[in-house]
Design a protein around this motif. Structure first.
Motif, mmCIF file in Angstrom:
data_model
loop_
_atom_site.group_PDB
_atom_site.id
_atom_site.type_symbol
_atom_site.label_atom_id
_atom_site.label_comp_id
_atom_site.label_asym_id
_atom_site.label_seq_id
_atom_site.Cartn_x
_atom_site.Cartn_y
_atom_site.Cartn_z
ATOM 1 N N MET A 227 18.112 68.636 32.749
ATOM 2 C CA MET A 227 16.677 68.355 32.736
ATOM 3 C C MET A 227 16.389 66.976 33.306
ATOM 4 O O MET A 227 15.440 66.786 34.069
ATOM 5 N N LEU A 228 17.210 66.000 32.970
ATOM 6 C CA LEU A 228 16.995 64.655 33.487
ATOM 7 C C LEU A 228 17.205 64.616 34.996
ATOM 8 O O LEU A 228 16.507 63.888 35.705
ATOM 9 N N LEU A 229 18.134 65.415 35.503
ATOM 10 C CA LEU A 229 18.336 65.463 36.947
ATOM 11 C C LEU A 229 17.153 66.140 37.635
ATOM 12 O O LEU A 229 16.706 65.696 38.701
ATOM 13 N N ILE A 230 16.623 67.194 37.022
ATOM 14 C CA ILE A 230 15.443 67.864 37.582
ATOM 15 C C ILE A 230 14.263 66.895 37.625
ATOM 16 O O ILE A 230 13.518 66.834 38.610
ATOM 17 N N ILE A 231 14.105 66.106 36.550
ATOM 18 C CA ILE A 231 13.044 65.097 36.537
ATOM 19 C C ILE A 231 13.280 64.076 37.637
ATOM 20 O O ILE A 231 12.351 63.605 38.296
ATOM 21 N N LEU A 437 3.510 66.569 34.864
ATOM 22 C CA LEU A 437 4.044 65.240 35.165
ATOM 23 C C LEU A 437 4.059 64.346 33.928
ATOM 24 O O LEU A 437 4.999 63.576 33.717
ATOM 25 N N VAL A 438 3.035 64.452 33.094
ATOM 26 C CA VAL A 438 2.983 63.661 31.856
ATOM 27 C C VAL A 438 4.134 64.058 30.940
ATOM 28 O O VAL A 438 4.819 63.192 30.356
ATOM 29 N N MET A 439 4.373 65.365 30.805
ATOM 30 C CA MET A 439 5.467 65.821 29.944
ATOM 31 C C MET A 439 6.823 65.345 30.476
ATOM 32 O O MET A 439 7.673 64.872 29.716
ATOM 33 N N LEU A 440 7.021 65.465 31.786
ATOM 34 C CA LEU A 440 8.277 65.010 32.373
ATOM 35 C C LEU A 440 8.417 63.494 32.228
ATOM 36 O O LEU A 440 9.520 62.983 32.007
ATOM 37 N N SER A 441 7.304 62.798 32.342
ATOM 38 C CA SER A 441 7.316 61.341 32.171
ATOM 39 C C SER A 441 7.728 60.975 30.746
ATOM 40 O O SER A 441 8.512 60.041 30.524
ATOM 41 N N LEU A 442 7.214 61.716 29.766
ATOM 42 C CA LEU A 442 7.575 61.475 28.373
ATOM 43 C C LEU A 442 9.066 61.704 28.150
ATOM 44 O O LEU A 442 9.736 60.932 27.458
ATOM 45 N N VAL A 443 9.599 62.781 28.728
ATOM 46 C CA VAL A 443 11.025 63.084 28.583
ATOM 47 C C VAL A 443 11.867 61.974 29.203
ATOM 48 O O VAL A 443 12.857 61.509 28.622
ATOM 49 N N LEU A 444 11.464 61.535 30.404
ATOM 50 C CA LEU A 444 12.215 60.490 31.102
ATOM 51 C C LEU A 444 12.179 59.179 30.320
ATOM 52 O O LEU A 444 13.203 58.506 30.160
ATOM 53 N N THR A 445 10.994 58.812 29.824
ATOM 54 C CA THR A 445 10.870 57.578 29.042
ATOM 55 C C THR A 445 11.723 57.652 27.782
ATOM 56 O O THR A 445 12.436 56.711 27.424
ATOM 57 N N ALA A 446 11.652 58.810 27.094
ATOM 58 C CA ALA A 446 12.435 58.989 25.865
ATOM 59 C C ALA A 446 13.929 58.921 26.143
ATOM 60 O O ALA A 446 14.696 58.369 25.345
ATOM 61 N N SER A 447 14.357 59.445 27.300
ATOM 62 C CA SER A 447 15.792 59.456 27.625
ATOM 63 C C SER A 447 16.322 58.052 27.890
ATOM 64 O O SER A 447 17.498 57.770 27.657
ATOM 65 N N VAL A 448 15.455 57.170 28.394
ATOM 66 C CA VAL A 448 15.876 55.786 28.644
ATOM 67 C C VAL A 448 15.911 55.005 27.333
ATOM 68 O O VAL A 448 16.841 54.253 27.057
ATOM 69 N N PHE A 450 16.078 56.315 24.308
ATOM 70 C CA PHE A 450 17.069 56.939 23.432
ATOM 71 C C PHE A 450 18.092 57.679 24.300
ATOM 72 O O PHE A 450 17.963 58.876 24.551
ATOM 73 N N PRO A 451 19.102 56.981 24.797
ATOM 74 C CA PRO A 451 20.038 57.571 25.760
ATOM 75 C C PRO A 451 20.802 58.778 25.222
ATOM 76 O O PRO A 451 21.314 59.581 26.004
ATOM 77 N N ASP A 452 20.887 58.927 23.889
ATOM 78 C CA ASP A 452 21.608 60.061 23.303
ATOM 79 C C ASP A 452 20.665 61.210 22.960
ATOM 80 O O ASP A 452 20.971 62.032 22.087
ATOM 81 N N ILE A 453 19.540 61.272 23.636
ATOM 82 C CA ILE A 453 18.568 62.325 23.353
ATOM 83 C C ILE A 453 19.206 63.703 23.502
ATOM 84 O O ILE A 453 20.001 63.943 24.416
ATOM 85 N N THR A 454 18.876 64.600 22.600
ATOM 86 C CA THR A 454 19.490 65.932 22.594
ATOM 87 C C THR A 454 18.637 66.934 23.360
ATOM 88 O O THR A 454 17.458 66.689 23.635
ATOM 89 N N SER A 455 19.242 68.057 23.669
ATOM 90 C CA SER A 455 18.510 69.137 24.340
ATOM 91 C C SER A 455 17.358 69.622 23.470
ATOM 92 O O SER A 455 16.281 69.958 23.969
ATOM 93 N N GLY A 456 17.587 69.662 22.142
ATOM 94 C CA GLY A 456 16.530 70.103 21.231
ATOM 95 C C GLY A 456 15.319 69.191 21.278
ATOM 96 O O GLY A 456 14.172 69.654 21.253
ATOM 97 N N ALA A 457 15.567 67.879 21.376
ATOM 98 C CA ALA A 457 14.456 66.930 21.442
ATOM 99 C C ALA A 457 13.672 67.105 22.738
ATOM 100 O O ALA A 457 12.433 67.030 22.746
ATOM 101 N N ILE A 458 14.376 67.333 23.840
ATOM 102 C CA ILE A 458 13.701 67.553 25.127
ATOM 103 C C ILE A 458 12.848 68.811 25.070
ATOM 104 O O ILE A 458 11.687 68.820 25.503
ATOM 105 N N LEU A 459 13.397 69.881 24.523
ATOM 106 C CA LEU A 459 12.631 71.125 24.407
ATOM 107 C C LEU A 459 11.420 70.932 23.499
ATOM 108 O O LEU A 459 10.347 71.491 23.760
ATOM 109 N N ALA A 532 4.540 53.084 26.851
ATOM 110 C CA ALA A 532 5.691 53.506 27.651
ATOM 111 C C ALA A 532 6.326 52.318 28.364
ATOM 112 O O ALA A 532 7.559 52.187 28.402
ATOM 113 N N MET A 533 5.499 51.444 28.932
ATOM 114 C CA MET A 533 6.034 50.297 29.656
ATOM 115 C C MET A 533 6.783 49.355 28.710
ATOM 116 O O MET A 533 7.854 48.838 29.047
#
Length: 547
Positions: A227-231, A437-448, A450-459, A532-533
Motif C-alpha cells: 500500500m505504501l508503494l502504491i501511495i 487523495l486525502v485518505m492516501l495522504s493520511l495513510v502516508l502521514t501515519a506510516s511516517v 508510526f513506521p510499524d503501522i500494520t495492515s489492519g491500521a491501514i485498512l 499533519a505537518m
C-alpha cells in the motif's frame, strides 16, 4: 479540431507583458491575431505542432528521478503486478491537468496568484511557501538521480553534477522561450531510450497486458508495504508542482482559449508517453531481476542499472543510466521553473522565459539559486539524501489534497473562468479523487509517524475514510433535494461564446463570498495540514537525530 474565432478582451489580466504576443513554440510560430479557421488536416497538424509543449513537458518531467526509483522498485520487488495502478491514474492525470490548462489559457494568471487573490493572503503565502520547500527538496532528488546515473557511467560526480546544473540554468536563461522549449523537446526524445532497454530485457508481454488491465496485489506480499508503494506511485505521478508549472508555462507560451483543443491533444500525448515510460520502467526491472538474487531487494536506480549491466548487457545499463540523467535534468528544469513562476506571480516580478536575464533578474535568480543549492547539497559528503527523499514523498502526499481542493474551487469560480467553469460531472469526479487523495495522504502521514503501522491500521483508515465520504455525499444529496437551486437566467452558464472569453483584470473581479460551509471546510483543511505537518516534521527530526 476546429479553431473558433478569437475575440480579445479590451483589457488583459496577464501580469507580465511578455506573456502577450505571438506563440513561439519549438516547432512553429502562430501570430497573436491569427484567428483564421483551420479547415484542412495540414493546417490543423501545423497548428498542433506549434502548440505542443506544455502537456508533453509537464508529463515527461513527471517521470523524473523519483519516478525512476518508485517504478523500478515496483518492478524489482513485485514484478509487473502493480501495472494496473498506471491505468487508474490516467483519468486523474487528465482531469487535474485539464483544469490547470483551462485556468492558464483563460485567466492568463498563475496558480499561486489566483489562490492569493481569491482565498486571501494566508492561503496564497501558504501555497508559495510549501511549493518552495517541496520543490527545493525535489530538485535535490533530481540531482541525486543525476549522480546515480553518472556513477554507473564512471563519470566523476563533482564535474558531472556541476555541468548538469550549468546546462539546465543556461538552457532557461537565453531570453528565448523557443530555444528553451527546443532543448526540452530534445530531452523528451532522450527519454525514449527506455524503449530499446525494454526490448533488450524481453519482459513477458502477455503478463504485462494482463496486469495492466486486471488489478491485483502481489501474492504473499505484506499489505502495508504494498500500500505504501502504491501511495508512492500516486505521489510521484500526481505532484503539486505540475499544477503550478503547466498553468504558468501555458501563460508564458501565450496560449489562449482559441487553441484549447490543441492543448488538450498535447496533454493527451504527454499522458501516453508518461504511462508508457512508467510501464517500461516497471517492466525493465521486473524482467531483469525475475528469478534472480536481486528480486525483492530494491536499493535504488543505480542498483537497477547494475542489474541490467550484469543480466541483460552493458549497453542496456548505459542506456538506462543516460535515460535517468535525461529525466532528472528535465525534471529539475520543470520543478525549478514552477517555483520561479509562482514567486514571480505573487511578488509581482517579471517572470517570463521570453525575457533576458537583465530584464527579469529575480525570476532567473530564484531558478539558478535553487539548482545551485541542490547540486551543492548532493555533492556534500554525508548529506542526508535518504532523509530528503523520504521528506519529498511525505510532503507531496500531505500537500497534494490541498492543492487539488484549490484547483477545484478555482474551476468553479465564475468570476475567474466564466463560461469555462466545471460541469457537474467533473465536480463529482474531482471531489471523489480529492477524497481518495486525502485518505492516501493520511495513510502516508501515519506510516511516517508510526513506521510499524500494520495492515489492519491501514485498512481501518481506508474504510473509515470511505464511510465518511459516503456519509458526506449522501448528506449533500439529501440537502440539495430538500433545497433545490433555482437557476435564474443571470445564474445560468452561457458557454456559446467561451472561446472568446478571457478573465478580466484581477482588480475588476468581484470579491468572492465565503459561505458558512466553505469556511468550515477551509478551517478543517487548515487544521489537517497543520497537524499533519507538525507530525511529519517531528518524525523527520527524530530520524535525523537517529531515533
Amino acid at each position: 479540431m476546429n479553431t473558433p474565432p478569437n475575440i480579445e478582451p479590451p483589457r488583459s489580466a496577464v501580469l507580465d507583458s511578455a506573456h502577450l504576443g505571438d506563440i513561439k513554440g519549438a516547432f512553429g510560430t502562430i501570430g497573436m491575431h491569427d484567428d483564421a479557421p483551420r479547415t484542412t488536416i495540414k493546417a490543423k497538424l501545423k497548428t498542433l505542432i506549434a502548440i505542443v509543449g506544455p502537456g508533453l513537458i509537464v508529463m515527461v518531467g513527471d517521470n523524473d528521478a523519483g519516478a525512476f526509483g518508485t517504478y523500478t522498485q515496483a518492478g524489482q520487488n513485485y514484478g509487473t503486478s502493480l501495472l494496473w495502478t498506471l491505468l487508474l491514474l490516467v483519468p486523474v492525470l487528465y482531469i487535474n491537468q485539464e483544469m490547470v490548462l483551462r485556468l492558464g489559457a483563460v485567466t492568463g494568471v498563475g496558480h499561486a496568484r489566483l489562490i492569493m487573490e481569491r482565498f486571501g493572503k494566508f492561503w496564497g503565502a501558504f501555497s508559495v511557501i510549501d511549493l518552495f520547500v517541496l520543490n527545493a527538496l525535489t530538485i535535490v532528488t533530481e540531482f541525486i538521480g543525476i549522480s546515480l546515473g553518472l556513477s554507473y557511467l564512471g563519470i566523476p560526480q563533482l564535474p558531472g553534477v556541476a555541468i548538469a546544473a550549468v546546462v539546465i540554468i543556461a538552457a532557461a536563461s537565453t531570453g528565448s522561450f523557443q530555444r528553451f522549449e527546443r532543448v526540452c523537446m530534445a530531452l523528451i526524445v532522450g527519454s525514449l531510450l527506455l524503449v530499446p532497454v525494454v526490448l533488450m530485457a524481453h519482459p513477458p508481454v502477455g503478463q504485462m497486458a494482463r496486469d495492466f488491465f486486471i488489478p491485483g496485489l502481489p501474492a504473499g506480499a505484506e499489505l502495508s508495504t504494498v500500500m505504501l508503494l502504491i501511495i508512492g506511485i500516486v505521489g510521484t505521478t500526481v505532484a503539486p508542482w505540475q499544477l503550478f508549472f503547466q498553468q504558468s508555462y501555458i501563460i508564458d507560451k501565450r496560449i489562449t482559449p482559441r487553441f484549447m483543443n490543441y492543448e488538450k491533444a498535447d496533454l493527451w500525448l504527454g499522458i501516453v508517453i508518461v504511462v508508457v515510460g512508467a510501464g517500461a520502467m516497471i517492466a525493465i526491472a521486473a524482467a531483469t531481476f525475475a528469478d534472480r538474487p536481486g528480486a525483492g531487494n530494491f536499493t535504488d536506480a543505480l542498483g537497477v542499472a547494475q542489474g541490467l549491466g550484469q543480466y541483460v548487457g552493458k549497453i542496456a545499463g548505459i542506456l538506462f543510466s543516460i535515460a535517468l540523467i535525461d529525466a532528472s535534468i528535465i525534471g529539475a528544469a520543470a520543478v525549478g521553473l514552477s517555483t520561479s513562476y509562482a514567486l514571480g506571480d505573487v511578488l509581482g516580478l517579471k517572470h517570463s522565459l521570453h525575457r533576458k536575464v537583465s530584464e527579469a533578474k529575480g525570476f532567473y535568480a530564484v531558478f539558478a539559486g535553487l539548482l545551485v543549492v541542490a547540486a551543492v547539497i548532493v555533492l556534500i559528503p554525508g548529506s542526508p539524501l535518504g532523509l530528503i527523499t523520504v521528506g519529498v514523498q511525505v510532503l507531496a502526499g500531505v500537500l497534494l489534497p490541498s492543492a487539488s481542493v484549490f484547483l477545484l474551487l478555482l474551476c468553479n469560480d465564475r468570476a475567474v473562468l466564466g463560461p469555462w467553469v466545471n460541469r457537474t460531472w467533473l465536480n463529482i469526479f474531482t471531489s471523489l479523487v480529492i477524497a481518495v487523495l486525502v485518505m492516501l495522504s493520511l495513510v502516508l502521514t501515519a506510516s511516517v509517524v508510526f513506521p510499524d503501522i500494520t495492515s489492519g491500521a491501514i485498512l481501518a483508515i481506508l474504510l473509515t475514510g470511505s464511510a465518511a465520504v459516503v456519509l458526506a455525499g449522501g448528506s449533500m444529496l439529501i440537502w440539495h433535494r430538500q433545497h433545490p437551486v433555482v437557476r435564474t437566467e443571470a445564474g445560468a452558464v452561457d458557454r456559446s461564446e467561451r472561446f472568446g472569453w478571457r478573465m478580466p483584470p484581477i482588480a475588476l473581479l468581484q470579491t468572492p463570498t465565503m459561505s458558512t460551509t466553505r469556511r468550515i471546510g477551509m478551517g478543517i483543511l487548515r487544521g489537517y495540514l497543520l497537524i499533519a505537518m507538525i507530525m511529519v516534521i517531528t518524525r523527520i527530526v527524530q530520524l535525523a537525530l537517529g531515533h
